[in-house]
Design an enzyme around this catalytic site. Structure first.
Site, PDB file in Angstrom:
ATOM      1  N   LYS A 120      22.615  -9.199 -19.728  1.00 34.12           N
ATOM      2  CA  LYS A 120      23.901  -9.065 -19.040  1.00 34.12           C
ATOM      3  C   LYS A 120      25.083  -9.430 -19.922  1.00 34.12           C
ATOM      4  CE  LYS A 120      26.109  -9.243 -14.753  1.00 34.12           C
ATOM      5  NZ  LYS A 120      26.072  -7.789 -14.636  1.00 34.12           N
TER       6      LYS A 120
ATOM      7  N   GLU B 197      29.752   6.782 -16.067  1.00 39.18           N
ATOM      8  CA  GLU B 197      29.152   5.600 -15.440  1.00 39.18           C
ATOM      9  C   GLU B 197      27.907   5.985 -14.619  1.00 39.18           C
ATOM     10  OE1 GLU B 197      29.162   2.574 -15.775  1.00 39.18           O
ATOM     11  OE2 GLU B 197      28.673   1.611 -13.887  1.00 39.18           O
TER      12      GLU B 197
ATOM     13  N   TRP C  15      16.399 -13.514 -25.122  1.00 43.43           N
ATOM     14  CA  TRP C  15      16.611 -12.108 -25.466  1.00 43.43           C
ATOM     15  C   TRP C  15      16.516 -12.078 -26.984  1.00 43.43           C
ATOM     16  CZ3 TRP C  15      19.905  -8.945 -28.290  1.00 43.43           C
ATOM     17  CH2 TRP C  15      19.916  -7.594 -27.932  1.00 43.43           C
TER      18      TRP C  15
ATOM     19  N   HIS D  88      30.625  23.822 -24.514  1.00 40.30           N
ATOM     20  CA  HIS D  88      30.774  23.715 -25.967  1.00 40.30           C
ATOM     21  C   HIS D  88      29.511  23.149 -26.610  1.00 40.30           C
ATOM     22  CE1 HIS D  88      34.933  24.928 -25.824  1.00 40.30           C
ATOM     23  NE2 HIS D  88      35.070  24.137 -24.774  1.00 40.30           N
TER      24      HIS D  88
ATOM     25  N   ASN E 208      21.292 -20.248 -28.009  1.00 40.43           N
ATOM     26  CA  ASN E 208      21.720 -18.887 -27.673  1.00 40.43           C
ATOM     27  C   ASN E 208      22.722 -18.486 -28.737  1.00 40.43           C
ATOM     28  OD1 ASN E 208      22.798 -16.558 -26.490  1.00 40.43           O
ATOM     29  ND2 ASN E 208      24.174 -17.720 -25.170  1.00 40.43           N
ATOM     30  N   GLY E 209      22.427 -17.404 -29.470  1.00 44.02           N
ATOM     31  CA  GLY E 209      23.355 -16.963 -30.516  1.00 44.02           C
ATOM     32  C   GLY E 209      22.586 -16.533 -31.748  1.00 44.02           C
TER      33      GLY E 209
ATOM     34  N   LYS F  42      24.218   4.418 -15.375  1.00 44.17           N
ATOM     35  CA  LYS F  42      23.404   3.713 -14.369  1.00 44.17           C
ATOM     36  C   LYS F  42      21.988   4.283 -14.353  1.00 44.17           C
ATOM     37  CE  LYS F  42      25.250   0.898 -13.985  1.00 44.17           C
ATOM     38  NZ  LYS F  42      26.488   0.431 -14.440  1.00 44.17           N
TER      39      LYS F  42
ATOM     40  N   GLU G 190      20.075   3.298 -17.534  1.00 45.03           N
ATOM     41  CA  GLU G 190      19.785   1.866 -17.645  1.00 45.03           C
ATOM     42  C   GLU G 190      18.640   1.411 -16.764  1.00 45.03           C
ATOM     43  OE1 GLU G 190      23.557  -0.866 -18.392  1.00 45.03           O
ATOM     44  OE2 GLU G 190      23.753   0.368 -16.612  1.00 45.03           O
TER      45      GLU G 190
ATOM     46  N   CYS H  87      20.172 -14.647 -23.906  1.00 37.69           N
ATOM     47  CA  CYS H  87      19.532 -15.943 -23.799  1.00 37.69           C
ATOM     48  C   CYS H  87      20.298 -16.841 -22.818  1.00 37.69           C
ATOM     49  CB  CYS H  87      19.438 -16.692 -25.126  1.00 37.69           C
ATOM     50  SG  CYS H  87      18.532 -15.802 -26.386  1.00 37.69           S
TER      51      CYS H  87
ATOM     52  N   ARG I   9      20.112 -13.111 -18.347  1.00 34.66           N
ATOM     53  CA  ARG I   9      20.632 -13.152 -19.711  1.00 34.66           C
ATOM     54  C   ARG I   9      19.579 -12.801 -20.758  1.00 34.66           C
ATOM     55  NH1 ARG I   9      25.412 -15.826 -19.987  1.00 34.66           N
ATOM     56  NH2 ARG I   9      25.090 -16.247 -22.198  1.00 34.66           N
TER      57      ARG I   9
HETATM   58  C1  F6R Z   1      26.222  -1.525 -17.755  1.00 35.70           C
HETATM   59  C2  F6R Z   1      26.598  -2.784 -18.303  1.00 35.70           C
HETATM   60  C3  F6R Z   1      27.059  -2.839 -19.726  1.00 35.70           C
HETATM   61  C4  F6R Z   1      28.297  -3.729 -19.797  1.00 35.70           C
HETATM   62  C5  F6R Z   1      28.692  -3.987 -21.256  1.00 35.70           C
HETATM   63  C6  F6R Z   1      29.936  -4.800 -21.353  1.00 35.70           C
HETATM   64  O1  F6R Z   1      25.710  -1.649 -16.469  1.00 35.70           O
HETATM   65  O2  F6R Z   1      26.554  -3.777 -17.643  1.00 35.70           O
HETATM   66  O3  F6R Z   1      27.317  -1.587 -20.253  1.00 35.70           O
HETATM   67  O4  F6R Z   1      29.330  -3.100 -19.121  1.00 35.70           O
HETATM   68  O5  F6R Z   1      27.639  -4.660 -21.899  1.00 35.70           O
HETATM   69  O6  F6R Z   1      29.785  -6.026 -20.716  1.00 35.70           O
HETATM   70  P1  F6R Z   1      31.023  -6.908 -20.321  1.00 35.70           P
HETATM   71  O7  F6R Z   1      31.762  -6.187 -19.262  1.00 35.70           O
HETATM   72  O8  F6R Z   1      30.426  -8.179 -19.837  1.00 35.70           O
HETATM   73  O9  F6R Z   1      31.840  -7.075 -21.558  1.00 35.70           O
END
Ligand code: F6R
Length: 615
Positions: free
Chosen positions: A610, A488, A75, A511, A101-102, A492, A495, A2, A27
């Site tokens: 995010k 990673e 969100w 395994h 937000n929360g 990507k 996601e 949010c 957000r």
């Molecule tokens: C992946 C991504 C998430 C963040 C995770 C932690 O692209 O962005 O997996 O890495 O939510 O977020 P931060 O780094 O903000 O604590």
């Protein structure tokens, strides 16, 4: 999770609110809404389900004029992402309106009490409870003859009854010059203008209007009028706050001609890395002034706590710290760390890695570290974010704003920062000689240019994504420093293109997961020159024997690998310790172009936000 924004001043609020929301949409984007006080002194609310675009369409005529307003991009936590549950929410009399937000954790019992006292609810959200609580407090204060403005005190009293996390912006129909903000465990900043003031969840929302900001602390309530800002704690203690100067430039929060923030941020990596290194390389040495004041001589273990991409960067950090500083390092996913029984004490260095600085679980990790008396260091990209409060030291990535919901440049800059820390720790512990440090420092200096070279291969990746993007199963494999890259790379792809992908240690495939391999499967092998090169090559052979398609990331000059892979993406030679920074770039491009092939929304993937400010 949010985004909230608020404005009070002499200009029409709606364009300012909408621009702010546009910059906060990363957000959350389940629904959006705004409220303004119109010239007749009525609160007007407009909200729409779905992305901000819909709200913009609904307000095409400019919306009601008004000089006080607030906005929200959601969100969803409590209640479906529909129009009724969209913020803002108002009380029964439509006198007080707010965005949040929360999570209000005790909302069920609060709601029950309010219902019993005659309040009527229209949504399924926890947030609506706040509007009614403030209404109740407001009525009591008004009855007792409390002087105007009443809303700040009503908010303060109401919030004392709330458990959970919040950042709030609220205003009252009867107090047309007053905007109230409050925060507890969710971010909120105040933008300071000339004769006008702003509230926002994050800096990009106010950057167009002002470069002066104040970061609110947990348990504070702020009163904003056009003329000024006053901050008090929930207990009523007056607080003084020095404004901070925002150094990010506005262009960095725009797409700058790229179709998506994702692509722009991938291409920004050379500059971002250069910025991370700026001021931190001193001749042949590493100079990390931000944590120089910490006495680390008694530290006997390191605990890295993070989520998602940041935890993968942490895995690279572990390998480097163990290699150079010879300290045992544990990497914990923050949501597990907080509920386990981690071995953390006064001799532990806890490193919290979080680009947003607001991830709820990572913040809980910090609190746990503090309780146990550990030394804590926060690595983050966001100035004044929550993680910076309370950590013994904060080191910023200096990567500039990352707007795309998924992490790209913040990942590579996390890697660079962890590398600097590992070097510095090794030197402080007397385990690295000057020449060893100098060798890495020299390579670090060349890193931005090497990243630039890898970025030139985008078109090749685009073509490969076209060829393989429709496959259903992807594995990413690597060993040692290649393993976090595999994780990673898989993340990507998952996601942004919603394709099933798994990152695995190359030696672990046999395994179990090897059972899934057939001619349909694609295996991305991370196989740069390293001590484990031959081992990964053997694993590639195992994969080929099951007829899976192999795509490889390898070091320039490696011709042997060509016979083993359908396609090879080369990275320039560098020290093994720095290969993760280069090896992830082809995978970032691959994920992007697969997502485009599949028509996915790259910058705002479904269900993601995010900044994960809830558990
Ligand atoms: C992946 C991504 C998430 C963040 C995770 C932690 O692209 O962005 O997996 O890495 O939510 O977020 P931060 O780094 O903000 O604590």
């Amino acid at each position: 999770m949010c985004g909230i924004v608020g404005y009070v001043g002499p200009r029409f609020a709606i364009p300012i609110l909408l621009d702010g929301l546009r910059r906060l949409e990363y957000r959350g984007y389940d629904s959006a809404g705004i409220a303004v006080l119109n010239p007749a002194g009525e609160i007007e609310v407009e909200k729409t389900e779905g992305k901000l675009k819909k709200l913009l369409e609904a307000l095409q005529d400019g919306g009601p004029p008004g000089f006080l307003g607030l906005g929200h991009t959601r969100w969803a936590t409590h209640g479906l992402p529909n129009e009724v549950n969209a913020h803002p929410h108002a009380d029964c009399q439509r006198r007080i309106v707010l965005v949040h937000n929360g999570i209000v954790e005790n909302y069920a019992s609060l709601r029950e009490g309010l219902l019993a006292r005659g309040h009527k609810f229209v949504s399924q959200t926890d947030t609506e409870v706040l509007a009614h609580l403030f209404e109740e407090e407001y009525d009591t204060l008004a009855k007792d003859g409390y002087g105007v403005p009443i809303l700040p005190e009503a908010v303060r009293r109401g919030l004392k009854r709330v458990r959970g996390a919040y950042a709030i912006a609220a205003f009252c129909r009867d107090e047309p010059q007053v905007l109230v903000g409050a925060r507890l465990f969710s971010p909120l900043i105040i933008g300071l203008g000339q004769g006008e003031n702003y509230l926002a969840s994050d800096i990009p929302a106010i950057m167009r209007h002002t470069r002066r900001a104040m970061v609110m602390d947990d348990g504070e309530v702020a009163v904003l009028t056009p003329e000024g800002v006053a901050i008090r704690t929930l207990e009523g203690e007056e607080m003084h706050r020095e404004p901070l100067q925002i150094t990010w430039n506005l262009e960095s929060a725009e797409k700058g001609g790229y179709p998506h923030f994702y692509l722009k941020e991938v291409h920004e990596q050379p500059q971002a890395i250069e910025n991370t290194l700026r001021g931190r390389l001193d001749g042949n040495r590493v100079s990390l002034s931000e944590w120089a004041h910490l006495d680390l001589s008694e530290v006997n273990r390191v605990s890295i706590v993070a989520c998602g991409t940041s935890s993968y960067a942490g895995l690279v950090g572990k390998l480097l710290i163990e290699r150079w500083a010879q300290l045992p390092v544990e990497v914990s996913v923050a949501s597990e760390f907080r509920y386990g029984a981690p071995i953390v004490d006064e001799r532990t260095l806890v490193v919290l890695v979080t680009q947003s600085g607001e991830t709820a679980d990572t913040l809980a990790g910090l609190r746990l570290a503090q309780e146990k008396g550990a030394t804590s260091v926060a690595l983050t990209n966001v100035m004044g974010s929550s993680i910076t409060r309370g950590a013994d030291a904060t080191i910023y990535f200096q990567a500039g704003p990352e707007i795309c919901v998924v992490a790209t440049k913040t990942y590579t800059t996390e890697l660079v920062l962890l590398c600097l820390m590992a070097l510095d720790l090794g030197r402080r512990r007397g385990l690295l000689c000057e020449a060893e440090v100098a060798e890495v420092v020299e390579e670090l200096r060349q890193l931005p240019a090497k990243v630039e070279l890898v970025l030139k291969d985008e078109d090749v990746l685009k073509e490969v994504a076209r060829q393989y993007g429709h496959r259903r199963t992807f594995f990413f494999i690597g060993r040692n420093l290649g393993y976090p890259t595999a994780l990673e790379g898989a993340l990507k792809l998952k996601e942004i293109s919603y394709v099933h992908a798994e990152g695995y240690p190359a030696g672990e495939l046999k395994h179990g997961p090897i059972a899934m391999l057939d001619e349909e499967a694609v295996v991305f092998a991370i196989v740069p020159q390293s001590d484990t090169y031959e081992k990964v090559v053997s694993n590639i052979q195992e994969v080929r024997a099951r007829r899976a398609q192999v795509l490889a990331v390898a070091t320039e000059g490696d011709e042997e690998i060509q016979a083993l892979a359908e396609e090879v993406f080369y990275i320039p030679p560098t020290l093994e310790a720095l290969t993760p920074v280069l090896a992830i770039i082809p995978l970032q491009f691959f994920a992007y172009h697969v997502a485009i092939e599949r028509g996915c929304d790259v910058d705002q993937p479904r269900n993601l936000a995010k900044s994960v400010t809830v558990e």
